[in-house]
Enzyme design. Structure first.
Site: not given
Ligand code: BGC
Ligand code: NOJ
Length: 799
Positions: A489
């Site tokens: 993400d």
């Molecule tokens: C986090 C990710 C997460 C995303 C969700 C980010 O700040 O680092 O792990 O999936 O937010 O929107």
């Molecule tokens: C958490 C999110 O829920 C997931 O969808 C994502 O793939 C991981 N973070 C890595 O960014």
């Protein structure tokens, strides 16, 4: 000597419990109660809260995230002794030293006990199956040799239902609170007068001496939870809340002879009334359902029967897969905690934990599909519904909302779509479901687009457009366009944000003409494409075009996605390489090594072995494989959120326990058992040595452990609600133990070091059959297919 680390608890595998022996854990170590629609979070000192269905809109108990001290607020019992001293069986909030303390987190229940000067208090917390309440069964025992007289106070604080506005709209909130009192039952009915038809209550199956429902009357305006003025005084004030902060506290005098015990049952319940029958004739709330709930648990026997039913329910769920491997750490993860965590992720998605506030995001399209891997063998019918719900949020062009809301099951407009990997996960989840169940019929189910009635097409058609969507959106190298992000993400290659108020996930300041392509999606496309082709074959449909697309993608990866020693990660907006030795930082990433080796791209040319070797050489560390190396040391506007994190944290070179399994599967498919096992042992909680350093619960996976560049490598964060649970389950059971469902049976293909695992047994329920497998593992590889047949099968498989 240096290896002797402080332990805060240990596993009790026979009881399927984790036993915490020191209440001052480095971080609250929590458990979840509830399996259907009433859920609770409970820490080892009884902190936490409960809600019905939705942690934001139907929050029952108030909880302050980020409070000081942390984890303050929960279900507290205060024992006020004749000498004026006050203590809690769970140590907090008074923190009076106890002579004994124990918290046992079990499957859907938590048992906390404390003892002081011969008086023991034990509280069993659980949510009975099929009921909307928490039971607090409190047993008080006098183990001393003198009679004991003391006052018992219960305490919970109500949330004004909407957990978000409860924390901000004080000009309104402080005037709306309303309660009712009926004997020993304290009702919370804020906003019931208007549009709500739900209320909560806290009752006990014994006469009470007094009560309090106004927080300040109970605690005192200048006291904390650790020194409620009425508890200190040993007397309730029968306060009735009018606005401000409604709470519920009972006061009960207890006398115990030496050796005597007394059990009290408290019921913390939630009721929804028919809107037509909200009120009793006198204008008070209709309490019929509350009375029924209280009566259902008004004796110890009834509570014990409900608790036995809960145990049975978990025995059934976990009993579907059991292993005896000779390695206790592996067995306890597989048999107990990993399966348990998978069910929790099914129930909670990413909504409520001690890292997720319950007011944030909806359910992720990709997250929900991946979570399926972990619970489909336990609750296949509910997995089926989940797939249909997810697919119904898709757009006619195969794209999808990144998230949907559990209450409405509608796509989340605020987040929108455009995440390049999302559609492929639907194929992935559906294939896993059909392999587990043999239910090909799901492919014919009519499923709408964006929940619009009349737009239904078959689920199979949804899969087709999912695949086509990704296939059609490729960049200059024939690789999939990344969009807002892929699995990572935080790799936001079209975001270009210099405004701290932007969301990295929803901002795309540049996308026209973007050349940003993802090798993670490319690997996923090949892997999922092969699955999809196999599915089409199996249902007698032509898969040639899918196979062609897969093979084209493999060529593109080999030609444009190989950096010499490992797979590239991406091409950025301008077409520059990401995850290449040519980059100054972020030269290698885990995701593309994982997916491309899982998909066996270039295996014959030796690419997979090389990529796995590089991952081991450059990404591995004492606590697991980090996400990228070298970590980004500054903000790169062209890469986005990934470079916003300090080195070693989260997506910037943290250890994502979610994607370590991808490399482990890659290792397993390459037949490298020692490496696969070594990687697994580093992230599996059962192997954690240093609980103080790890900080979060040692019985469940956390999303991220601080990487080698971090200030404190090995420190865990974001426990419980993570795709890590499902991925480790999938990896361990299907690729290490190697018991893998296929459309027509089970494939046995172990990949475990033969010296350590020469023989092991697996009991697996598969559809309506039971398999008792003894697997002899010579370490030479090989695989055996066992066609599915109903009934019980006792088999020895030699490989
Ligand atoms: C986090 C990710 C997460 C995303 C969700 C980010 O700040 O680092 O792990 O999936 O937010 O929107
Ligand atoms: C958490 C999110 O829920 C997931 O969808 C994502 O793939 C991981 N973070 C890595 O960014």
């Amino acid at each position: 000597m240096n290896n002797l680390k402080k332990l805060y608890g240990h596993f009790d595998d026979a009881a399927r419990e984790y036993v915490i022996t020191d209440p001052a854990t480095p971080w609250p170590w929590i458990n979840y109660l509830g399996c259907e629609d009433f859920f609770s979070l409970i820490s080892n000192t009884a902190g936490g809260y409960c809600f019905c269905r939705d942690a934001k809109f139907r929050r029952i108990l108030r909880y302050r995230y980020n409070g000081v001290p942390m984890d303050d607020g929960g279900r507290y019992f205060y024992i006020r002794e004749a000498d004026g001293s006050v203590w809690n069986p769970g140590w907090k909030p008074c923190k009076t030293p106890l002579d004994a303390y124990e918290c046992r987190h079990g499957m859907g229940y938590t048992r906390i006990s404390g003892e002081r000067r011969g008086l023991r208090a034990e509280v069993l917390f659980f949510v009975p199956p099929g009921r909307r309440c928490e039971i607090h069964k409190l047993t008080l025992s006098n183990r001393g040799d003198a009679p004991r007289d003391f006052k018992l106070f219960s305490f919970v604080e109500w949330c004004l239902w909407n957990a978000a506005t409860d924390m901000e709209n004080f000009q309104r909130n402080l005037s709306t609170g309303e309660v009712e009192i009926e004997g020993g039952t304290l009702y919370h009915k804020t906003e019931y007068r208007e549009r709500r038809n739900h209320y909560a209550f806290y009752g006990v199956n014994a006469p009470i001496d007094g009560f309090d429902t106004d927080r300040e009357a109970f605690i005192g305006a200048y006291n904390g939870f650790d020194a409620p003025q009425n508890v200190l005084a040993g007397q309730a004030t029968d306060s009735v809340a009018h606005g401000w902060s409604p709470v519920a506290s009972h006061c009960i005098s207890v006398h115990l002879e030496p050796g005597q015990s007394r059990t009290l049952v408290f019921v913390l319940g939630y009721v929804e009334n028919d809107p037509e029958h909200k009120f009793a004739p006198d204008g008070s709330i209709d309490k019929t359902q509350a009375h029924a709930l209280l009566e259902a648990f008004d004796s110890e026997e009834k509570v014990d029967a409900a608790f036995a039913a809960l145990k049975q329910c978990w025995d059934d769920l976990l009993g579907r897969f059991q292993v005896e491997s000779g390695c206790p750490e592996l067995d306890r993860m597989v048999d107990i905690w990993n399966q348990y965590q998978c069910m929790v992720t099914f129930n909670m998605s990413r909504s409520a934990s001690f890292f997720e506030s319950g007011i944030g995001r909806g359910m992720g399209f990709r997250d929900s599909n991946q979570d399926l891997l972990g619970f489909v063998h336990q609750i296949p019918e509910r997995a089926r519904q989940r797939i249909l719900d997810i697919a119904a949020t898709q757009f006619p062009d195969g794209g999808c909302y990144h998230q949907y809301q559990p209450l409405t099951k509608r796509g989340n407009n605020g987040i929108g779509g455009g995440f390049g990997d999302d559609p492929l996960w639907l194929i992935f989840g559906t294939a896993a479901y059909i392999k587990e169940t043999g239910d090909f019929g799901i492919l014919d189910e009519p499923v709408p687009f964006d929940n619009v009635p009349g737009s239904e097409v078959s689920l199979l058609e949804h899969l087709r457009i999912s695949f086509a969507h990704v296939q059609e959106r490729r960049g200059p190298h024939g690789l999939p366009l990344i969009g807002r992000a892929d699995w990572n993400d935080c790799l936001n290659l079209n975001c270009f944000s210099d405004n701290p108020d932007d969301s990295f996930q929803t901002t795309e300041n540049k996308n026209g003409g973007s050349k940003a392509e993802s090798l993670m999606i490319a690997g996923l496309f090949v892997y999922v494409g092969k699955e999809y082709a196999a599915l089409l074959d199996r249902i007698g449909q032509d898969a040639a075009a899918v196979r062609q697309a897969v093979s084209d993608m493999e060529c593109a990866i080999r030609e444009h996605g190989w950096d010499g020693e490992w797979f590239l990660r991406a091409y950025d907006y301008y077409g520059g390489k990401v995850g290449s030795h040519e980059n100054a930082e972020g030269q290698i990433f885990i995701e593309s090594q994982g997916w491309c080796t899982m998909a066996r791209v270039g295996a014959e040319q030796g690419l997979c072995d090389k990529a796995l070797d590089s991952a081991k050489r450059l990404l591995d560390s004492e606590h697991g494989l980090v996400l990228n190396q070298p970590a980004y040391s500054r903000y790169y506007i062209e890469y986005g959120e990934i470079s916003s994190y300090p080195e070693g944290y989260k997506e910037n070179a943290g250890i994502f326990c979610h994607n370590n399994p991808w490399v482990i599967i890659g290792e397993a498919l390459a037949g490298r058992a020692d490496d696969a096992w070594a990687h697994y042992c580093k992230i599996s909680p059962a192997f954690i040595q240093d609980q103080e350093l790890h900080k979060v619960e040692p019985y469940v996976y956390c999303q991220m452990v601080a990487g080698k560049d971090a200030f404190r490598p090995g420190e865990g964060k974001n426990s419980w609600l993570t795709g890590t649970a499902a991925w480790n389950w999938h990896t361990v059971t299907e690729f290490l133990l190697g018991v893998r469902p296929e459309y027509d049976g089970l494939r046995i293909e172990p990949c475990l070091p033969a010296d350590r695992f020469p023989e092991y047994r697996v009991h697996r329920r598969f559809r309506d059959a039971e398999y008792d497998l003894t697997i002899r593992n010579s370490g030479r590889g090989g695989s055996r297919f066992i066609p599915y047949a109903p009934g019980r099968h006792v088999l020895t498989v030699e490989l």
